[in-house]
Scaffold this motif. Structure first.
Motif, PDB file in Angstrom:
ATOM      1  N   SER A 139       0.597  -1.355   0.079  1.00  0.00           N
ATOM      2  CA  SER A 139       0.062   0.008  -0.028  1.00  0.00           C
ATOM      3  C   SER A 139       0.894   1.165   0.063  1.00  0.00           C
ATOM      4  N   VAL A 140       1.973   1.124   1.002  1.00  0.00           N
ATOM      5  CA  VAL A 140       3.207   2.578   0.691  1.00  0.00           C
ATOM      6  C   VAL A 140       4.265   2.522  -0.676  1.00  0.00           C
ATOM      7  N   ILE A 141       3.618   1.513  -1.835  1.00  0.00           N
ATOM      8  CA  ILE A 141       4.416   1.674  -2.445  1.00  0.00           C
ATOM      9  C   ILE A 141       4.222   1.735  -4.787  1.00  0.00           C
ATOM     10  N   THR A 142       4.840   2.709  -4.572  1.00  0.00           N
ATOM     11  CA  THR A 142       4.690   3.763  -5.893  1.00  0.00           C
ATOM     12  C   THR A 142       5.946   3.198  -6.955  1.00  0.00           C
ATOM     13  N   ASP A 143       5.760   2.548  -7.893  1.00  0.00           N
ATOM     14  CA  ASP A 143       6.759   2.510  -9.039  1.00  0.00           C
ATOM     15  C   ASP A 143       7.849   1.028  -8.251  1.00  0.00           C
ATOM     16  N   GLY A 144       7.682   0.563  -7.571  1.00  0.00           N
ATOM     17  CA  GLY A 144       8.518  -0.501  -6.705  1.00  0.00           C
ATOM     18  C   GLY A 144       9.595   0.475  -6.109  1.00  0.00           C
ATOM     19  N   LYS A 145       9.103   1.660  -5.439  1.00  0.00           N
ATOM     20  CA  LYS A 145       9.857   1.855  -4.206  1.00  0.00           C
ATOM     21  C   LYS A 145       9.054   2.186  -3.324  1.00  0.00           C
ATOM     22  N   ILE A 146       9.399   2.515  -2.156  1.00  0.00           N
ATOM     23  CA  ILE A 146       8.651   3.253  -1.138  1.00  0.00           C
ATOM     24  C   ILE A 146       8.707   4.604  -1.241  1.00  0.00           C
ATOM     25  N   ASP A 147       7.049   4.816  -1.072  1.00  0.00           N
ATOM     26  CA  ASP A 147       6.224   5.814  -0.862  1.00  0.00           C
ATOM     27  C   ASP A 147       6.024   7.399  -0.040  1.00  0.00           C
ATOM     28  N   THR A 148       6.955   8.115   0.089  1.00  0.00           N
ATOM     29  CA  THR A 148       6.774   8.993   1.073  1.00  0.00           C
ATOM     30  C   THR A 148       4.940   9.357   1.740  1.00  0.00           C
ATOM     31  N   LYS A 149       5.019   9.894   0.601  1.00  0.00           N
ATOM     32  CA  LYS A 149       3.782  10.239   0.590  1.00  0.00           C
ATOM     33  C   LYS A 149       2.744  10.059   1.278  1.00  0.00           C
ATOM     34  N   TYR A 152       4.798  16.222  17.242  1.00  0.00           N
ATOM     35  CA  TYR A 152       5.051  15.147  15.892  1.00  0.00           C
ATOM     36  C   TYR A 152       4.660  15.813  14.990  1.00  0.00           C
ATOM     37  N   VAL A 153       5.173  15.939  13.993  1.00  0.00           N
ATOM     38  CA  VAL A 153       5.190  16.754  12.506  1.00  0.00           C
ATOM     39  C   VAL A 153       5.418  15.661  11.890  1.00  0.00           C
ATOM     40  N   GLY A 154       5.068  15.935  10.524  1.00  0.00           N
ATOM     41  CA  GLY A 154       4.596  15.247   9.258  1.00  0.00           C
ATOM     42  C   GLY A 154       5.283  15.388   8.284  1.00  0.00           C
ATOM     43  N   LEU A 155       5.818  14.930   7.323  1.00  0.00           N
ATOM     44  CA  LEU A 155       6.684  15.436   6.313  1.00  0.00           C
ATOM     45  C   LEU A 155       5.870  16.224   5.205  1.00  0.00           C
ATOM     46  N   GLY A 156       6.454  16.889   3.957  1.00  0.00           N
ATOM     47  CA  GLY A 156       5.840  18.097   3.193  1.00  0.00           C
ATOM     48  C   GLY A 156       6.296  17.041   2.070  1.00  0.00           C
ATOM     49  N   ASP A 157       5.874  18.429   1.029  1.00  0.00           N
ATOM     50  CA  ASP A 157       6.458  17.906  -0.104  1.00  0.00           C
ATOM     51  C   ASP A 157       7.662  17.764  -0.759  1.00  0.00           C
ATOM     52  N   VAL A 158       7.988  17.024  -1.696  1.00  0.00           N
ATOM     53  CA  VAL A 158       9.076  17.418  -2.854  1.00  0.00           C
ATOM     54  C   VAL A 158       9.520  18.924  -2.509  1.00  0.00           C
ATOM     55  N   VAL A 159      11.047  18.814  -2.463  1.00  0.00           N
ATOM     56  CA  VAL A 159      11.589  19.995  -2.060  1.00  0.00           C
ATOM     57  C   VAL A 159      12.821  20.052  -3.140  1.00  0.00           C
ATOM     58  N   GLY A 160      13.718  19.059  -3.722  1.00  0.00           N
ATOM     59  CA  GLY A 160      14.255  19.028  -4.415  1.00  0.00           C
ATOM     60  C   GLY A 160      14.557  17.792  -4.716  1.00  0.00           C
ATOM     61  N   LYS A 161      15.585  17.058  -5.655  1.00  0.00           N
ATOM     62  CA  LYS A 161      16.522  15.922  -6.127  1.00  0.00           C
ATOM     63  C   LYS A 161      18.177  16.083  -5.203  1.00  0.00           C
ATOM     64  N   ALA A 162      18.016  14.690  -4.275  1.00  0.00           N
ATOM     65  CA  ALA A 162      19.442  14.115  -4.115  1.00  0.00           C
ATOM     66  C   ALA A 162      20.351  14.284  -4.537  1.00  0.00           C
ATOM     67  N   PHE A 163      21.361  14.627  -4.746  1.00  0.00           N
ATOM     68  CA  PHE A 163      22.244  13.964  -5.785  1.00  0.00           C
ATOM     69  C   PHE A 163      22.276  14.289  -7.259  1.00  0.00           C
ATOM     70  N   GLU A 164      21.237  15.989  -7.728  1.00  0.00           N
ATOM     71  CA  GLU A 164      20.525  15.891  -8.856  1.00  0.00           C
ATOM     72  C   GLU A 164      21.218  17.385  -9.024  1.00  0.00           C
ATOM     73  N   ASP A 165      20.171  18.535  -8.165  1.00  0.00           N
ATOM     74  CA  ASP A 165      20.182  19.789  -8.468  1.00  0.00           C
ATOM     75  C   ASP A 165      21.490  20.452  -7.763  1.00  0.00           C
ATOM     76  N   GLY A 166      22.768  19.998  -6.774  1.00  0.00           N
ATOM     77  CA  GLY A 166      23.312  20.459  -6.763  1.00  0.00           C
ATOM     78  C   GLY A 166      24.642  20.273  -8.006  1.00  0.00           C
ATOM     79  N   ARG A 167      24.012  19.747  -9.146  1.00  0.00           N
ATOM     80  CA  ARG A 167      24.818  19.860  -9.943  1.00  0.00           C
ATOM     81  C   ARG A 167      24.696  20.847 -11.214  1.00  0.00           C
ATOM     82  N   LYS A 168      23.331  21.447 -11.059  1.00  0.00           N
ATOM     83  CA  LYS A 168      23.629  23.113 -11.524  1.00  0.00           C
ATOM     84  C   LYS A 168      24.506  23.506 -11.334  1.00  0.00           C
ATOM     85  N   LEU A 169      25.343  23.939  -9.823  1.00  0.00           N
ATOM     86  CA  LEU A 169      26.319  24.526  -9.530  1.00  0.00           C
ATOM     87  C   LEU A 169      28.159  24.188  -9.892  1.00  0.00           C
ATOM     88  N   CYS A 170      27.766  23.151 -10.562  1.00  0.00           N
ATOM     89  CA  CYS A 170      28.880  22.198 -11.750  1.00  0.00           C
ATOM     90  C   CYS A 170      29.871  23.436 -11.972  1.00  0.00           C
TER      91      CYS A 170
END
Length: 183
Positions: free
Chosen positions: A141-151, A165-183
């Motif tokens: 029930s928590v899997i989307t496209d073969g991966k655990i879906d945080t939402k 306790y707080v819930g997690l919010g929306d995706v705000v960036g892509k790990a190991f990808e967004d920083g490449r814009k500065l490379c």
């Protein structure tokens, strides 16, 4: 920028709300809430905790599970951190939890918590539990496209600044990808 000092306090944000599952010597399931945990290697988790019924259990069975508390289980997940298994033998069930035996380690999978790490005890010294992650499992029930879906999982985090306790919010960036814009 003006900063405000708070002194030496464990204010790491966010802190995952981990529910540790164990069996006692009679095979009864137990659970406790722990927020001071982190993965420390690809197959290793480290959790800081005092001695509890849970520590008694995993020292005997050499196994435990670690589940992510969720928005849907806040009350039960908080309860297993308040009540002591030494004083309330049925706290697992009072929290609204049911168990299925892990096929990988001698510990319970908590059916109401859809994601878990199945672990073997490596060591427990000076309040520091180190476990080997043998398997990670998640309900379909928590899997989307073969991966655990945080939402879908809806994990919660502990906010030690406000004791909430707080819930997690929306995706705000892509790990190991967004920083490449500065490379």
């Amino acid at each position: 920028m003006t900063r405000v000092d708070f002194g030496a306090k464990p204010l790491m944000l966010p802190q995952p709300v981990l529910i540790i599952g164990t069996y006692d010597e009679d095979g009864n399931p137990n659970a406790m809430n722990a927020a001071w945990g982190i993965t420390t290697d690809y197959e290793e988790i480290t959790i800081s905790l005092a001695e509890h019924k849970t520590t008694d259990n995993f020292l005997k069975t050499k196994a435990f599970t670690v589940s992510m508390a969720t928005e849907d289980t806040v009350i039960g997940s908080d309860y297993v951190g308040i009540a002591s298994g030494r004083n309330v033998p049925d706290k697992f069930f009072k929290a609204g939890f049911t168990a299925t035996r892990s096929p990988h380690v001698n510990a319970p999978l908590i059916n109401e918590l859809p994601m878990a790490m199945e672990c073997e005890v490596i060591s427990f010294n000076n309040g520091i539990l180190i476990g080997k992650i043998v398997n990670v499992c998640a309900d379909e029930s928590v899997i989307t496209d073969g991966k655990i879906d945080t939402k879908k999982l809806k994990p919660i985090a502990f906010d030690p600044c406000n004791n909430t306790y707080v819930g997690l919010g929306d995706v705000v960036g892509k790990a190991f990808e967004d920083g490449r814009k500065l490379c």
